[in-house]
Design an enzyme around this catalytic site. Structure first.
Site, mmCIF file in Angstrom:
data_model
loop_
_atom_site.group_PDB
_atom_site.id
_atom_site.type_symbol
_atom_site.label_atom_id
_atom_site.label_comp_id
_atom_site.label_asym_id
_atom_site.label_seq_id
_atom_site.Cartn_x
_atom_site.Cartn_y
_atom_site.Cartn_z
ATOM 1 N N CYS A 104 47.627 46.419 57.589
ATOM 2 C CA CYS A 104 46.880 45.132 56.823
ATOM 3 C C CYS A 104 47.192 43.922 57.623
ATOM 4 N N CYS B 103 42.610 48.679 55.727
ATOM 5 C CA CYS B 103 43.631 49.943 55.163
ATOM 6 C C CYS B 103 42.794 51.088 54.962
ATOM 7 N N ASP C 56 33.314 50.565 37.367
ATOM 8 C CA ASP C 56 34.505 49.403 37.883
ATOM 9 C C ASP C 56 34.361 48.234 36.737
ATOM 10 N N CYS D 204 53.032 59.461 57.270
ATOM 11 C CA CYS D 204 52.027 58.330 57.709
ATOM 12 C C CYS D 204 52.415 56.909 57.112
ATOM 13 N N CYS E 51 43.064 54.726 58.054
ATOM 14 C CA CYS E 51 43.611 56.029 57.392
ATOM 15 C C CYS E 51 43.191 57.286 58.030
ATOM 16 N N CYS F 77 49.724 61.932 52.197
ATOM 17 C CA CYS F 77 49.959 60.957 53.016
ATOM 18 C C CYS F 77 51.260 61.354 54.084
ATOM 19 N N CYS G 110 45.777 40.088 49.513
ATOM 20 C CA CYS G 110 44.653 40.867 49.969
ATOM 21 C C CYS G 110 43.339 40.079 50.034
HETATM 22 C C1 B12 Z 1 41.241 44.918 40.216
HETATM 23 C C2 B12 Z 1 40.663 45.783 41.253
HETATM 24 C C3 B12 Z 1 40.886 45.603 42.764
HETATM 25 C C4 B12 Z 1 41.963 44.178 43.041
HETATM 26 C C5 B12 Z 1 43.342 44.989 42.924
HETATM 27 C C6 B12 Z 1 43.371 46.168 43.731
HETATM 28 C C7 B12 Z 1 44.310 47.042 43.375
HETATM 29 N N1 B12 Z 1 44.876 47.786 44.384
HETATM 30 O O1 B12 Z 1 44.763 47.384 42.406
HETATM 31 C C8 B12 Z 1 41.199 43.840 44.410
HETATM 32 C C9 B12 Z 1 40.336 42.757 44.237
HETATM 33 C C10 B12 Z 1 42.361 43.410 45.566
HETATM 34 C C11 B12 Z 1 40.607 45.187 44.888
HETATM 35 C C12 B12 Z 1 40.233 45.430 46.037
HETATM 36 C C13 B12 Z 1 39.568 46.650 46.536
HETATM 37 N N2 B12 Z 1 38.940 47.467 45.587
HETATM 38 CO CO1 B12 Z 1 39.124 47.309 43.648
HETATM 39 N N3 B12 Z 1 39.313 47.530 41.885
HETATM 40 C C14 B12 Z 1 39.795 46.939 41.131
HETATM 41 C C15 B12 Z 1 39.739 47.619 39.587
HETATM 42 C C16 B12 Z 1 38.677 46.829 38.798
HETATM 43 C C17 B12 Z 1 41.151 47.818 38.642
HETATM 44 C C18 B12 Z 1 41.983 48.449 39.722
HETATM 45 C C19 B12 Z 1 43.492 48.177 38.833
HETATM 46 O O2 B12 Z 1 43.783 48.535 37.646
HETATM 47 N N4 B12 Z 1 44.558 47.767 39.558
HETATM 48 C C20 B12 Z 1 45.861 47.738 38.970
HETATM 49 C C21 B12 Z 1 46.643 48.757 39.720
HETATM 50 C C22 B12 Z 1 48.167 48.655 39.461
HETATM 51 O O3 B12 Z 1 46.152 49.917 39.168
HETATM 52 P P1 B12 Z 1 45.496 51.303 40.016
HETATM 53 O O4 B12 Z 1 44.815 50.827 41.285
HETATM 54 O O5 B12 Z 1 44.702 51.997 38.764
HETATM 55 O O6 B12 Z 1 46.589 52.028 40.289
HETATM 56 C C23 B12 Z 1 47.320 52.955 39.381
HETATM 57 C C24 B12 Z 1 47.804 54.042 40.175
HETATM 58 O O7 B12 Z 1 47.996 53.729 41.721
HETATM 59 C C25 B12 Z 1 48.940 54.564 39.634
HETATM 60 N N5 B12 Z 1 49.843 55.013 40.294
HETATM 61 C C26 B12 Z 1 50.993 54.386 40.690
HETATM 62 N N6 B12 Z 1 52.014 55.183 41.640
HETATM 63 C C27 B12 Z 1 51.451 56.295 41.462
HETATM 64 C C28 B12 Z 1 51.418 57.487 41.987
HETATM 65 C C29 B12 Z 1 50.704 58.948 41.622
HETATM 66 C C30 B12 Z 1 51.288 60.100 42.398
HETATM 67 C C31 B12 Z 1 49.630 58.820 41.153
HETATM 68 C C32 B12 Z 1 48.848 59.865 40.954
HETATM 69 C C33 B12 Z 1 49.098 57.519 40.377
HETATM 70 C C34 B12 Z 1 50.144 56.434 40.716
HETATM 71 O O8 B12 Z 1 49.388 53.686 38.552
HETATM 72 C C35 B12 Z 1 48.682 52.542 38.753
HETATM 73 C C36 B12 Z 1 48.416 51.876 37.441
HETATM 74 O O9 B12 Z 1 48.022 52.768 36.587
HETATM 75 C C37 B12 Z 1 39.252 49.045 40.036
HETATM 76 C C38 B12 Z 1 38.049 49.775 39.027
HETATM 77 C C39 B12 Z 1 38.971 50.074 37.601
HETATM 78 N N7 B12 Z 1 38.499 49.995 36.627
HETATM 79 O O10 B12 Z 1 39.970 51.016 37.905
HETATM 80 C C40 B12 Z 1 38.430 48.841 41.260
HETATM 81 C C41 B12 Z 1 38.634 49.674 42.347
HETATM 82 C C42 B12 Z 1 39.944 50.558 42.185
HETATM 83 N N8 B12 Z 1 38.217 49.049 43.681
HETATM 84 C C43 B12 Z 1 37.622 49.812 44.488
HETATM 85 C C44 B12 Z 1 37.351 49.267 45.858
HETATM 86 C C45 B12 Z 1 36.194 49.996 46.661
HETATM 87 C C46 B12 Z 1 38.221 48.286 46.426
HETATM 88 C C47 B12 Z 1 38.245 48.042 47.877
HETATM 89 C C48 B12 Z 1 38.192 48.914 48.869
HETATM 90 C C49 B12 Z 1 36.953 46.935 48.150
HETATM 91 C C50 B12 Z 1 36.884 46.135 49.627
HETATM 92 N N9 B12 Z 1 36.813 47.145 50.651
HETATM 93 O O11 B12 Z 1 37.051 45.024 49.732
HETATM 94 C C51 B12 Z 1 39.356 47.056 47.932
HETATM 95 C C52 B12 Z 1 40.675 47.961 48.213
HETATM 96 C C53 B12 Z 1 41.897 47.479 48.124
HETATM 97 C C54 B12 Z 1 43.152 48.405 47.873
HETATM 98 N N10 B12 Z 1 43.807 48.794 49.127
HETATM 99 O O12 B12 Z 1 43.530 48.715 46.766
HETATM 100 C C55 B12 Z 1 37.320 51.144 43.893
HETATM 101 C C56 B12 Z 1 38.162 52.149 44.475
HETATM 102 C C57 B12 Z 1 37.574 53.651 45.012
HETATM 103 C C58 B12 Z 1 38.361 54.638 45.596
HETATM 104 N N11 B12 Z 1 38.012 55.706 46.050
HETATM 105 O O13 B12 Z 1 39.537 54.462 45.390
HETATM 106 C C59 B12 Z 1 37.381 50.949 42.458
HETATM 107 C C60 B12 Z 1 37.992 52.232 41.535
HETATM 108 C C61 B12 Z 1 36.102 50.460 41.781
HETATM 109 C C62 B12 Z 1 35.370 51.613 41.788
HETATM 110 N N12 B12 Z 1 34.589 52.117 40.476
HETATM 111 O O14 B12 Z 1 34.809 52.309 42.601
HETATM 112 N N13 B12 Z 1 40.099 46.061 43.618
HETATM 113 S S1 SF4 Z 2 46.801 55.517 56.274
HETATM 114 FE FE1 SF4 Z 2 45.832 56.927 54.680
HETATM 115 S S2 SF4 Z 2 47.118 58.790 54.870
HETATM 116 FE FE2 SF4 Z 2 48.297 57.196 56.039
HETATM 117 S S3 SF4 Z 2 49.587 56.306 54.364
HETATM 118 FE FE3 SF4 Z 2 47.878 55.114 54.421
HETATM 119 S S4 SF4 Z 2 46.597 56.212 52.764
HETATM 120 FE FE4 SF4 Z 2 48.274 57.525 53.277
HETATM 121 S S1 SF4 Z 3 41.642 45.506 51.874
HETATM 122 FE FE1 SF4 Z 3 43.706 46.664 52.547
HETATM 123 S S2 SF4 Z 3 43.954 45.760 54.715
HETATM 124 FE FE2 SF4 Z 3 42.641 44.491 53.836
HETATM 125 S S3 SF4 Z 3 44.060 42.836 53.049
HETATM 126 FE FE3 SF4 Z 3 43.520 44.097 51.414
HETATM 127 S S4 SF4 Z 3 45.341 45.264 51.471
HETATM 128 FE FE4 SF4 Z 3 45.246 44.496 53.353
#
Ligand code: B12
Ligand code: SF4
Ligand code: SF4
Length: 323
Positions: free
Chosen positions: A203, A249, A138, A196, A253, A193, A219
């Protein structure tokens, strides 16, 4: 002769990859895979996400974008990422006032996994003498979910989480970059997915602009952890009863409902003062008491002022619920 040398090199990278994954599992990681570091296939999605302003005040994501798009540039000479998943699920979450996301219920995972990843890095250097390693959890410009998908550990769901088909998504991702020759795993190509959309519909703030596209500014996780300013009138009601992070969210799931099992990891034991926090004490905002109780926990990120803001918002939302 040249062919024999090439065959032996391939056999060695394959043996070393298997050995590193075996050592990773023995260290307590729940799953380990190896990913290549070729340019990110989803670079365009990252650019669009940033251009749309969805990162809010997380300006570091803009600064890190070039390396996220080309992960081989993060560490000079790096050839692969050894990617790990660690289950942190603790069972069904409570529903009291002041809810805390499950990932935060134990000691700060950056410290716990940071130490474990250092041991994995040592195992890599013992397996391939002379190898260089760098650990990330992270932190840094590492596209962790993308690398986990590429390492064969799961797919990226419509809620943007990396979903392991055997464990669901309540997992931490940890990464060791290395220049060691380790055979990569095939990526996880399926998208399970299907039709679903439970996460998108559940959310509470409507934060998903589209499937797999999260507007972080809406969020609850962003608002309660990353956002540093006081809440405006439009933001305060969004956090509802969530004091720190949000799990909605993931809770809905079906892959978590069916497959998430409570962790038995001794270093990720539940700390009641986090899982069931005392809102009055947080409102009090005494910096020394806060440091003593929460200095080694994820509450440290928003800090005493952020947690005080969050507690005040939760109590205001309880007393004046939105229709
Ligand atoms: C910034 C960040 C956040 C931000 C933005 C979240 C987001 N969705 O981007 C905030 C603060 C909101 C957040 C929240 C959470 N986070 Co956070 N966060 C990060 C961080 C530091 C960077 C993520 C990032 O770059 N986001 C920008 C988006 C655009 O990039 P991305 O998520 O990597 O998405 C890529 C893929 O989706 C890909 N993509 C797009 N379309 C497709 C389609 C396919 C088929 C594929 C393969 C890929 C793909 O392209 C995107 C860009 O490369 C990472 C750690 C890291 N260094 O990666 C942790 C991380 C993602 N977070 C994590 C967690 C646990 C959470 C929370 C669950 C915490 C909580 N319970 O409150 C929530 C979940 C919210 C959610 N539904 O995403 C974990 C996720 C673990 C996992 N199993 O996925 C991480 C990996 C940290 C860790 N080391 O464990 N987070
Ligand atoms: S709830 Fe889980 S299985 Fe359903 S669309 Fe969301 S990530 Fe995919
Ligand atoms: S963690 Fe998921 S359900 Fe909660 S506000 Fe962010 S996107 Fe919505």
């Amino acid at each position: 002769m040249k062919r024999d040398v090439e065959q032996e090199r391939r056999a060695a990278t394959s043996r070393n990859g298997v050995e590193v994954k075996r050592r990773g599992l023995a260290l307590g990681f729940d799953a380990v895979g190896i990913a290549t570091l070729e340019p990110n296939a989803h670079a365009a999605e990252l650019d669009q996400w940033l251009d749309a302003g969805y990162a809010g005040t997380m300006t570091y994501l803009h600064r890190q974008a070039e390396k996220r798009k080309a992960p081989a540039r993060i560490m000079p000479g790096a050839r692969v990422a050894v990617v790990t998943l660690t289950n942190y699920f603790h069972g069904n979450a409570g529903s009291g006032v002041g809810r805390v996301a499950q990932y935060a219920w134990s000691a700060d995972y950056h410290r716990v996994l940071g130490r474990r990843l250092e041991r994995l890095a040592t195992a890599i250097r013992e397996t391939v003498p002379g190898a260089k390693t760098r650990c990330y959890v992270d932190a840094g410009p590492v596209p962790e979910r993308e690398l986990a998908q590429r390492a064969g550990l799961g797919w990226i769901g419509k809620n943007m989480m990396l979903i392991d088909p055997e464990r669901g998504s309540f997992t931490f991702i940890g990464v060791v970059l290395t220049d060691a020759g380790l055979a990569p795993d095939p990526p996880f190509e399926a998208d399970r997915c299907g039709s679903c959309r439970a996460c998108l519909d559940a959310c509470p703030t409507g934060a998903f602009a589209a499937p797999g596209v999260l507007d972080a500014r809406r969020c609850i996780s962003y608002l309660t952890i990353e956002h540093t300013a006081q809440f405006g009138d439009a933001e305060r009601p969004l956090v509802g009863e969530w004091l720190f992070g949000c799990d909605v969210c993931q809770d809905v799931c079906p892959w978590n409902v069916k497959f998430a099992r409570p962790t038995h990891d001794a270093e990720l034991g539940v700390r009641p003062e986090i899982a069931e926090p005392d809102l009055a004490a947080l409102l009090d905002g005494d910096p020394e008491a806060f440091q003593r109780r929460f200095g080694d926990t994820p509450f440290e990120r928003p800090g005493v002022a952020g947690m005080r803001r969050n507690a005040a918002a939760v109590l205001a939302n309880r007393d004046h619920p939105q229709p």
